[in-house]
Write an enzyme that holds these catalytic residues in place. Structure first.
Site, PDB file in Angstrom:
ATOM      1  N   SER A 190       7.983   2.555 -11.984  1.00 24.93           N
ATOM      2  CA  SER A 190       6.970   3.748 -12.298  1.00 24.93           C
ATOM      3  C   SER A 190       7.753   5.055 -12.842  1.00 24.93           C
ATOM      4  O   SER A 190       7.458   5.690 -13.779  1.00 24.93           O
ATOM      5  CB  SER A 190       6.092   4.328 -11.167  1.00 24.93           C
ATOM      6  OG  SER A 190       7.054   4.684  -9.981  1.00 24.93           O
ATOM      7  N   LYS A 244      -5.215   2.622 -10.375  1.00 15.98           N
ATOM      8  CA  LYS A 244      -4.428   3.039 -11.618  1.00 15.98           C
ATOM      9  C   LYS A 244      -5.315   2.619 -12.940  1.00 15.98           C
ATOM     10  O   LYS A 244      -6.409   3.349 -13.010  1.00 15.98           O
ATOM     11  CB  LYS A 244      -3.077   2.607 -11.627  1.00 15.98           C
ATOM     12  CG  LYS A 244      -2.096   3.166 -10.596  1.00 15.98           C
ATOM     13  CD  LYS A 244      -0.622   3.026 -10.629  1.00 15.98           C
ATOM     14  CE  LYS A 244      -0.123   4.073  -9.688  1.00 15.98           C
ATOM     15  NZ  LYS A 244       0.472   3.392  -8.387  1.00 15.98           N
ATOM     16  N   HIS A 277       1.586  -0.762 -11.997  1.00 18.83           N
ATOM     17  CA  HIS A 277       1.660   0.130 -12.943  1.00 18.83           C
ATOM     18  C   HIS A 277       1.657  -0.795 -14.341  1.00 18.83           C
ATOM     19  O   HIS A 277       2.241  -0.736 -15.333  1.00 18.83           O
ATOM     20  CB  HIS A 277       3.051   1.037 -13.208  1.00 18.83           C
ATOM     21  CG  HIS A 277       2.901   2.022 -12.372  1.00 18.83           C
ATOM     22  ND1 HIS A 277       2.442   3.292 -12.883  1.00 18.83           N
ATOM     23  CD2 HIS A 277       3.284   2.381 -11.359  1.00 18.83           C
ATOM     24  CE1 HIS A 277       2.530   3.998 -11.841  1.00 18.83           C
ATOM     25  NE2 HIS A 277       3.254   3.680 -10.774  1.00 18.83           N
TER      26      HIS A 277
HETATM   27  C1  LIG Z   1       0.809   3.246  -6.949  1.00 17.94           C
HETATM   28  C2  LIG Z   1       1.478   2.157  -6.501  1.00 17.94           C
HETATM   29  C3  LIG Z   1       1.162   1.649  -5.073  1.00 17.94           C
HETATM   30  C4  LIG Z   1       0.201   2.055  -4.445  1.00 17.94           C
HETATM   31  O1  LIG Z   1      -1.203   2.035  -4.727  1.00 17.94           O
HETATM   32  P1  LIG Z   1      -2.369   2.455  -3.942  1.00 17.94           P
HETATM   33  O2  LIG Z   1      -3.346   1.435  -4.201  1.00 17.94           O
HETATM   34  O3  LIG Z   1      -2.622   3.964  -4.267  1.00 17.94           O
HETATM   35  O4  LIG Z   1      -2.009   2.397  -2.308  1.00 17.94           O
HETATM   36  C5  LIG Z   1       2.038   0.797  -4.855  1.00 17.94           C
HETATM   37  N1  LIG Z   1       3.054  -0.076  -5.470  1.00 17.94           N
HETATM   38  C6  LIG Z   1       3.230   0.621  -6.915  1.00 17.94           C
HETATM   39  C7  LIG Z   1       4.422   0.017  -7.453  1.00 17.94           C
HETATM   40  C8  LIG Z   1       2.461   1.747  -7.170  1.00 17.94           C
HETATM   41  O5  LIG Z   1       3.071   2.218  -8.389  1.00 17.94           O
END
Ligand SMILES: *Cc1c(COP(=O)(O)O)cnc(C)c1O
Length: 415
Positions: free
Chosen positions: A190, A249, A218
């Site tokens: 990310s 996301k 991502h």
């Molecule tokens: C955003 C993210 C998470 C967390 O996701 P949520 O559903 O918001 O808890 C986990 N792993 C990665 C790689 C992320 O970018």
């Protein structure tokens, strides 16, 4: 119990350390729904400002999509607001299972289990399937939620240098005799926007009889030619043992996550993963919205194609203007500034010009690697990107960094 003056003073001093360290996180209040154009109150109490959002995870522009909103409304009407239960007591509706099947089909796996979030999926998976006889071997840049999940697990732990396959192979050899070897990586990282070398990781895992876990938060929905994720991009669909991902996301952006992969592993999670067993089921309104997201993605690749086009336009534009970028092939485009204060000044100047993009610096990224992380969306139109580009150039000129090398920027601003 008392909250004594002494305890209060302790917290006040810890908070002021955070402030003095320049890493106090100030939230900006958005008064509109999530989109390319947003209305922001910042600093708190000031007039609303219309800005272009260049830093959301709304990669496909589905967070406020009318069809998703309508489906969520329908789900709300048909199945109620909440289930007031965890899944295994009385919190499983038919639509939960339907969504699990849709995810399985979309990712090309064997089975799927929903979690309240991907953070919860990562918190639950390791302890559910490993014991102290086993080893977790993780990339050094994996997401914080994976780090926490590994901390909750009694298996042994080792790491390999970021995306370094020689080092991974050394570690697989070193731990050859462990019962289960689980290799762990993000699909797309990310902070840097680079992609894991999943084809090589699959080959190594085959060679050393190891399992592979990929967190594709991502990537799910837009990476790969039909948006399946990093495994599609690397041509290894069906070969990843465990994929964890989020619905928070690209896939609608509300919340929820899952573990998808080998059937027995998913079943182990259903029996043993603590965030699954002891936290409430995903609300029907979200399940209904995410089901619609999969309808939209399965009908056409238009959104991920537009995103890809937008991202290459943005990358090329910044590069031609003389910015230093982290190389990559994703909609995460980090503009490198190296100096922490410069990243904050740059972000503030952008904001004053109507562009919302946040500066990151240590400890979120390594020391001396401060940057503005931009994230492109299919919700951006060309005029958003062109305006944002013009403003980046204007602010870049103001700070005199366009066309400079890394060394020259560091010489000018320090690291
Ligand atoms: C955003 C993210 C998470 C967390 O996701 P949520 O559903 O918001 O808890 C986990 N792993 C990665 C790689 C992320 O970018």
């Amino acid at each position: 119990m008392s909250y004594s003056g002494k305890t209060k003073d302790l917290y006040l001093s810890l908070l002021s350390d955070i402030r003095n360290g320049g890493i106090f996180k100030e939230e900006r209040f958005i008064h509109s729904s999530q989109a390319a154009d947003i209305e922001v109150e910042f600093p708190s109490g000031s007039d609303l400002k219309k800005v272009i959002n260049m830093c959301s995870n709304n990669y496909l522009g589905l967070s406020s999509h009318p069809e998703v909103i309508r489906a969520a409304h329908e789900g709300l009407e048909a199945r109620g607001y909440g289930m007031s239960s965890v899944r295994f007591i009385c919190g499983t509706q038919d639509i939960h299972r339907e969504l699990e099947n849709r995810v399985t089909e979309f990712l090309g796996t064997e089975d799927t289990i929903l979690f309240p979030s991907c953070m919860d999926a990562n918190a639950g998976i390791f302890e559910a399937i490993l014991t102290s006889e086993d080893i977790m071997i993780s990339d050094r840049l994996v997401h914080a939620s994976i780090i926490d999940g590994m901390r909750l697990c009694s298996a042994q732990h080792d790491t390999f240098k970021h995306s370094n396959m020689e080092h991974l192979e050394e570690k697989l050899l070193l731990h050859e005799n462990k019962r289960i070897k689980l290799v762990i990586t993000d699909g797309v990282f990310s902070m840097d926007g680079d992609t894991a070398r999943l084809d090589e990781m699959v080959r190594l895992c085959d060679k050393y009889d190891a399992l592979l876990l990929v967190d594709d938060s991502h990537a799910s929905g837009f990476i790969g030619k039909t948006g399946r994720g990093t495994h599609e991009y690397c041509n290894v669909v069906g070969k990843i043992d465990i994929i964890t991902t989020t619905f928070g996301k690209a896939l609608g952006g509300a919340s929820g996550g899952c573990v998808s992969g080998r059937k027995e592993i998913v079943e182990m999670c259903r029996q043993k993963a603590r965030p699954y067993l002891f936290s409430n089921t995903i609300a029907p309104v979200i399940v209904s919205g995410v089901l619609k997201v999969f309808d939209i993605l399965s009908a056409s690749t238009e959104r991920r194609d537009k995103l890809e086009k937008n991202a290459s336009f943005w990358r090329a534009g910044l590069k031609d203007a003389g910015f230093i970028l982290k190389e990559g092939n994703t909609p995460i485009v980090p503009v490198m500034l190296f100096n922490a204060k410069l990243s904050q000044d740059f972000s503030r100047d952008l904001y004053n010009e109507g562009i919302y993009a946040i500066g990151f610096f240590f400890p979120v990224v390594p020391n001396g690697q401060a940057r503005i992380r931009t994230q492109i969306s299919a919700g951006h139109e060309m005029h958003h990107l062109q305006t944002a580009l013009d403003k980046f150039v204007k602010v870049g000129k103001k700070h005199g960094i366009l066309g400079l090398t890394k060394e020259q920027i560091i010489e000018k601003y320090g690291q």
